[in-house]
Design an enzyme around this catalytic site. Structure first.
Site, PDB file in Angstrom:
ATOM      1  N   ASP A  39       1.090  -1.241  -0.007  1.00 57.25           N
ATOM      2  CA  ASP A  39       0.052   0.128  -0.065  1.00 57.25           C
ATOM      3  C   ASP A  39       0.816   1.231  -0.023  1.00 57.25           C
ATOM      4  O   ASP A  39       2.163   1.159   0.524  1.00 57.25           O
ATOM      5  CB  ASP A  39      -0.736  -0.044   1.098  1.00 57.25           C
ATOM      6  CG  ASP A  39      -2.453   0.771   0.863  1.00 57.25           C
ATOM      7  OD1 ASP A  39      -3.212   0.192   0.906  1.00 57.25           O
ATOM      8  OD2 ASP A  39      -2.228   2.166   0.809  1.00 57.25           O
ATOM      9  N   ARG A 164     -18.980  -9.313   1.335  1.00 59.62           N
ATOM     10  CA  ARG A 164     -19.501  -8.286   1.954  1.00 59.62           C
ATOM     11  C   ARG A 164     -18.823  -8.011   3.121  1.00 59.62           C
ATOM     12  O   ARG A 164     -18.364  -8.791   3.862  1.00 59.62           O
ATOM     13  CB  ARG A 164     -20.893  -8.949   2.609  1.00 59.62           C
ATOM     14  CG  ARG A 164     -22.103  -9.503   1.501  1.00 59.62           C
ATOM     15  CD  ARG A 164     -22.911 -10.387   1.920  1.00 59.62           C
ATOM     16  NE  ARG A 164     -22.406 -11.699   2.389  1.00 59.62           N
ATOM     17  CZ  ARG A 164     -22.693 -12.481   3.296  1.00 59.62           C
ATOM     18  NH1 ARG A 164     -24.022 -12.546   3.687  1.00 59.62           N
ATOM     19  NH2 ARG A 164     -22.311 -13.622   3.594  1.00 59.62           N
ATOM     20  N   ASN A 221     -24.256  -6.275  -7.933  1.00 64.00           N
ATOM     21  CA  ASN A 221     -24.622  -5.366  -7.176  1.00 64.00           C
ATOM     22  C   ASN A 221     -25.768  -4.556  -7.521  1.00 64.00           C
ATOM     23  O   ASN A 221     -26.791  -4.355  -6.741  1.00 64.00           O
ATOM     24  CB  ASN A 221     -23.512  -4.322  -7.026  1.00 64.00           C
ATOM     25  CG  ASN A 221     -22.709  -4.881  -5.990  1.00 64.00           C
ATOM     26  OD1 ASN A 221     -22.525  -5.975  -5.438  1.00 64.00           O
ATOM     27  ND2 ASN A 221     -21.405  -4.205  -5.766  1.00 64.00           N
ATOM     28  N   CYS A 273     -20.198   0.683  -1.892  1.00 65.45           N
ATOM     29  CA  CYS A 273     -20.327  -0.244  -3.150  1.00 65.45           C
ATOM     30  C   CYS A 273     -21.620  -0.026  -3.802  1.00 65.45           C
ATOM     31  O   CYS A 273     -21.601   0.397  -4.999  1.00 65.45           O
ATOM     32  CB  CYS A 273     -19.973  -1.707  -2.769  1.00 65.45           C
ATOM     33  SG  CYS A 273     -18.572  -2.201  -1.755  1.00 65.45           S
TER      34      CYS A 273
HETATM   35  C1  UGA Z   1     -21.887  -5.476  -1.229  1.00 63.50           C
HETATM   36  C2  UGA Z   1     -22.335  -6.800  -1.950  1.00 63.50           C
HETATM   37  O1  UGA Z   1     -23.285  -7.601  -1.076  1.00 63.50           O
HETATM   38  C3  UGA Z   1     -21.312  -7.645  -2.028  1.00 63.50           C
HETATM   39  O2  UGA Z   1     -21.542  -8.971  -2.774  1.00 63.50           O
HETATM   40  C4  UGA Z   1     -20.014  -6.743  -2.855  1.00 63.50           C
HETATM   41  O3  UGA Z   1     -18.801  -7.594  -2.711  1.00 63.50           O
HETATM   42  C5  UGA Z   1     -19.891  -5.618  -2.101  1.00 63.50           C
HETATM   43  O4  UGA Z   1     -20.928  -4.807  -1.948  1.00 63.50           O
HETATM   44  C6  UGA Z   1     -18.679  -4.867  -3.138  1.00 63.50           C
HETATM   45  O5  UGA Z   1     -19.225  -4.415  -4.150  1.00 63.50           O
HETATM   46  O6  UGA Z   1     -17.711  -4.750  -2.541  1.00 63.50           O
HETATM   47  P1  UGA Z   1     -21.593  -4.605   1.110  1.00 63.50           P
HETATM   48  O7  UGA Z   1     -21.504  -3.315   0.601  1.00 63.50           O
HETATM   49  O8  UGA Z   1     -20.649  -4.991   2.236  1.00 63.50           O
HETATM   50  O9  UGA Z   1     -21.693  -5.864  -0.096  1.00 63.50           O
HETATM   51  O10 UGA Z   1     -23.131  -4.480   1.859  1.00 63.50           O
HETATM   52  P2  UGA Z   1     -24.416  -5.378   1.780  1.00 63.50           P
HETATM   53  O11 UGA Z   1     -24.457  -6.455   2.716  1.00 63.50           O
HETATM   54  O12 UGA Z   1     -24.737  -5.924   0.297  1.00 63.50           O
HETATM   55  O13 UGA Z   1     -25.599  -4.236   2.240  1.00 63.50           O
HETATM   56  C7  UGA Z   1     -25.790  -3.076   1.392  1.00 63.50           C
HETATM   57  C8  UGA Z   1     -26.682  -2.328   2.115  1.00 63.50           C
HETATM   58  O14 UGA Z   1     -28.108  -2.941   1.830  1.00 63.50           O
HETATM   59  C9  UGA Z   1     -26.671  -1.907   3.651  1.00 63.50           C
HETATM   60  O15 UGA Z   1     -26.740  -0.774   3.868  1.00 63.50           O
HETATM   61  C10 UGA Z   1     -27.914  -2.892   4.073  1.00 63.50           C
HETATM   62  O16 UGA Z   1     -28.158  -2.438   5.279  1.00 63.50           O
HETATM   63  C11 UGA Z   1     -28.822  -2.724   3.091  1.00 63.50           C
HETATM   64  N1  UGA Z   1     -29.911  -3.832   2.876  1.00 63.50           N
HETATM   65  C12 UGA Z   1     -29.208  -4.925   2.723  1.00 63.50           C
HETATM   66  C13 UGA Z   1     -31.004  -3.740   2.945  1.00 63.50           C
HETATM   67  O17 UGA Z   1     -31.580  -2.370   3.328  1.00 63.50           O
HETATM   68  N2  UGA Z   1     -31.890  -4.545   2.796  1.00 63.50           N
HETATM   69  C14 UGA Z   1     -31.709  -5.717   2.635  1.00 63.50           C
HETATM   70  O18 UGA Z   1     -32.689  -6.721   2.613  1.00 63.50           O
HETATM   71  C15 UGA Z   1     -30.163  -6.201   2.710  1.00 63.50           C
END
Ligand code: UGA
Length: 486
Positions: A39, A164, A221, A273
């Site tokens: 990094d 995630r 995504n 993301c």
């Molecule tokens: C997301 C994707 O799920 C991953 O597969 C991907 O690798 C990652 O982005 C990335 O591109 O690096 P992440 O950002 O860690 O992962 O979060 P998520 O678990 O997907 O949640 C995203 C948002 O959606 C959160 O704010 C969560 O609260 C919200 N969410 C999730 C909802 O409002 N409702 C749901 O049913 C699920």
């Protein structure tokens, strides 16, 4: 997993040790490879070298310790060392949204590949893992081959990452699938060797061209964001009828073709993301002349942003019509639980909007206070749920940390000025609250009025050891075995 020497395991480098890169570097060392993480941030590298993960991720510090102890994981800020060391170079730098448009900012990716290409002097594979617009890998292939003394000998592949936050270790060591975007059999063979331990476990593999591999990531995504906004659009319909979006989501989820994951209504998606990826995808499609195909992603984004504004509306209604001077306990700042990431966090956005309308906002997040404070120093941050709730007119649950789900309505009620709760994440059982004298509101659900309760359960806060609770964790606010809505 430690007989990798028998198949001539490639030496791995990981360029960029942010969220994705640090997890990838640590995991590859755990799988048995020799890994060098790089990094440009000296402080981050110093932390990693001494076993400290620079962000909150459950389980990762233990894995870092294990990987360092194995002697297979090292870190550097010297790119010459990286070029000498690696057979496979994974590029994991960020692609944030550009300051002046919806496009992804590719400057870090471009720099990382250019720096590697200028230094590598033996055949090696460059592998992009960052989320990029379609066509980036083809452009970078041309760029690195122009720069490199090796010319076309220096190959490039794309291997998107689906981890995630909060589940990074599990998602990296046991992913749902691997995707290899390659332009030659040699590149595929090298990647197969780099992922041998996972392939031997039977993790499904899709081998594709570069553009398809890039597209898999942004399409995945976009699909997840669309699913969340779909149920939140239904919540908008529910709000002007007497329908209940929670029951609707449950009924839909029982159709196995639909499924319940990412169908949780509430404040919507945030983070580093989903929001920026759907915007960058739409922008790229417009550049390619097929903007119409993903125009709906603009609507997905708008539905998502409207949920934040609507949450403020509900809090204002609970407060009696105006937010001026109203004390709001904002529970949560991170974009989701088990993370300290506040990038595009719905919770923090709501706190900011409340503050702008004159509310007195007190924020408590179990892990994200420091990051939130850096972004919005004007908000008031406290170190415990009890302090946040003290004399609150409205309690707003904005990030569904387990600690908030399990809070005891009576003990919480003894702290506040008014028993009014906004459940921004559909994380609580409304009956548990209304039966203890709370007004309960949630997006897309009918107003749940307080059920009258005998006076004796509403002890004034002074009868409970308010600040004695600090330092003993939050046990006194938490009901043992309390409800935990999945
Ligand atoms: C997301 C994707 O799920 C991953 O597969 C991907 O690798 C990652 O982005 C990335 O591109 O690096 P992440 O950002 O860690 O992962 O979060 P998520 O678990 O997907 O949640 C995203 C948002 O959606 C959160 O704010 C969560 O609260 C919200 N969410 C999730 C909802 O409002 N409702 C749901 O049913 C699920």
């Amino acid at each position: 997993m430690n007989n990798l020497a028998t198949f001539n395991a490639p030496k791995i480098t990981v360029v960029g040790t942010g969220y994705l890169g640090a997890t990838h570097a640590i995991s590859m060392a755990i799988l048995g490879f020799d890994v060098l993480g790089f990094d440009v941030d000296h402080h981050k590298i110093a932390q990693l070298r001494t076993g400290k993960v620079p962000f909150f991720e459950p389980g990762l510090p233990e894995k870092l310790e294990e990987a360092l102890a194995s002697g297979r994981l090292h870190f550097t800020t010297n790119m010459d060392e990286v070029a000498r060391f690696g057979d496979v170079h994974f590029v994991c730098v960020g692609t944030p949204q550009s300051a002046d448009s919806a496009a992804a900012n590719l400057s870090y990716v471009d720099t990382a590949f250019a720096e590697l290409a200028a230094r590598i002097t033996r055949k090696a594979l460059l592998v992009g893992k960052s989320t990029v617009p379609i066509g980036t890998a083809a452009r970078l292939t041309q760029m690195v081959q122009d720069i490199s003394p090796l010319g076309p000998e220096l190959e490039l592949a794309w291997n998107p990452e689906f981890l995630r936050e909060g589940f990074a270790v599990q998602d990296t060591l046991h992913p749902d699938r691997l995707v290899f975007g390659v332009s030659s059999e040699w590149a595929e063979a090298v990647l197969r060797r780099a992922y041998l331990p996972l392939l031997e476990e039977g993790i499904p593999l899709i081998v594709a061209d570069l553009a398809t591999a890039e597209l898999v990531k942004v399409a995945a995504n976009s699909f997840l964001a669309t699913k969340i906004s779909f149920i939140n659009a239904m919540a908008e319909i529910c709000e002007c009828t007497s329908a209940d979006v929670s029951l609707l989501a449950e009924a839909l989820s029982l159709d196995s073709r639909i499924g319940g994951r990412f169908l949780k209504p509430g404040l919507g998606f945030g983070g580093g993301c989903l929001p920026k990826d759907i915007r960058a995808f739409k922008h790229r499609a417009e550049q390619l002349g097929v903007g119409q195909a993903v125009r709906f992603l603009g609507e997905v984004d708008s539905i998502n942003n409207r949920r934040r504004v609507r949450t403020v509306d509900l809090i204002r209604e609970l407060a009696g019509g105006s937010l001026a001077g109203v004390r709001v306990a904002a529970l949560g700042a991170a974009f989701k639980p088990n993370s300290d990431d506040v990038r595009d966090a719905p919770a923090l956005d709501v706190a900011r909007l409340l503050y702008m309308e004159g509310a007195v906002v007190t924020v408590y997040d179990p892990e994200a206070n420091a990051n939130a404070h850096r972004l919005y120093p004007d908000l008031n941050y406290v170190g415990s749920l009890a302090e946040a709730a003290h004399q609150a007119d409205v309690v707003a649950l904005l990030t569904e940390w387990e600690e908030f789900r399990r809070a005891d309505p009576d003990r919480l009620g003894a702290l506040v000025r008014h028993r009014r709760i906004l459940d921004g994440r559909h994380a609580l059982d409304p009956d548990r609250y209304t039966s203890r004298g709370w007004e309960y509101r949630a997006l897309g659900r009918p107003y749940q009025r307080a059920v009258p309760v005998p006076q004796d359960v509403r002890k004034p806060a002074t009868q409970l050891p308010l600040f004695g609770w600090q330092g003993q964790g939050q046990e006194n606010l938490v009901q043992q075995g309390g409800d935990s809505v999945p």
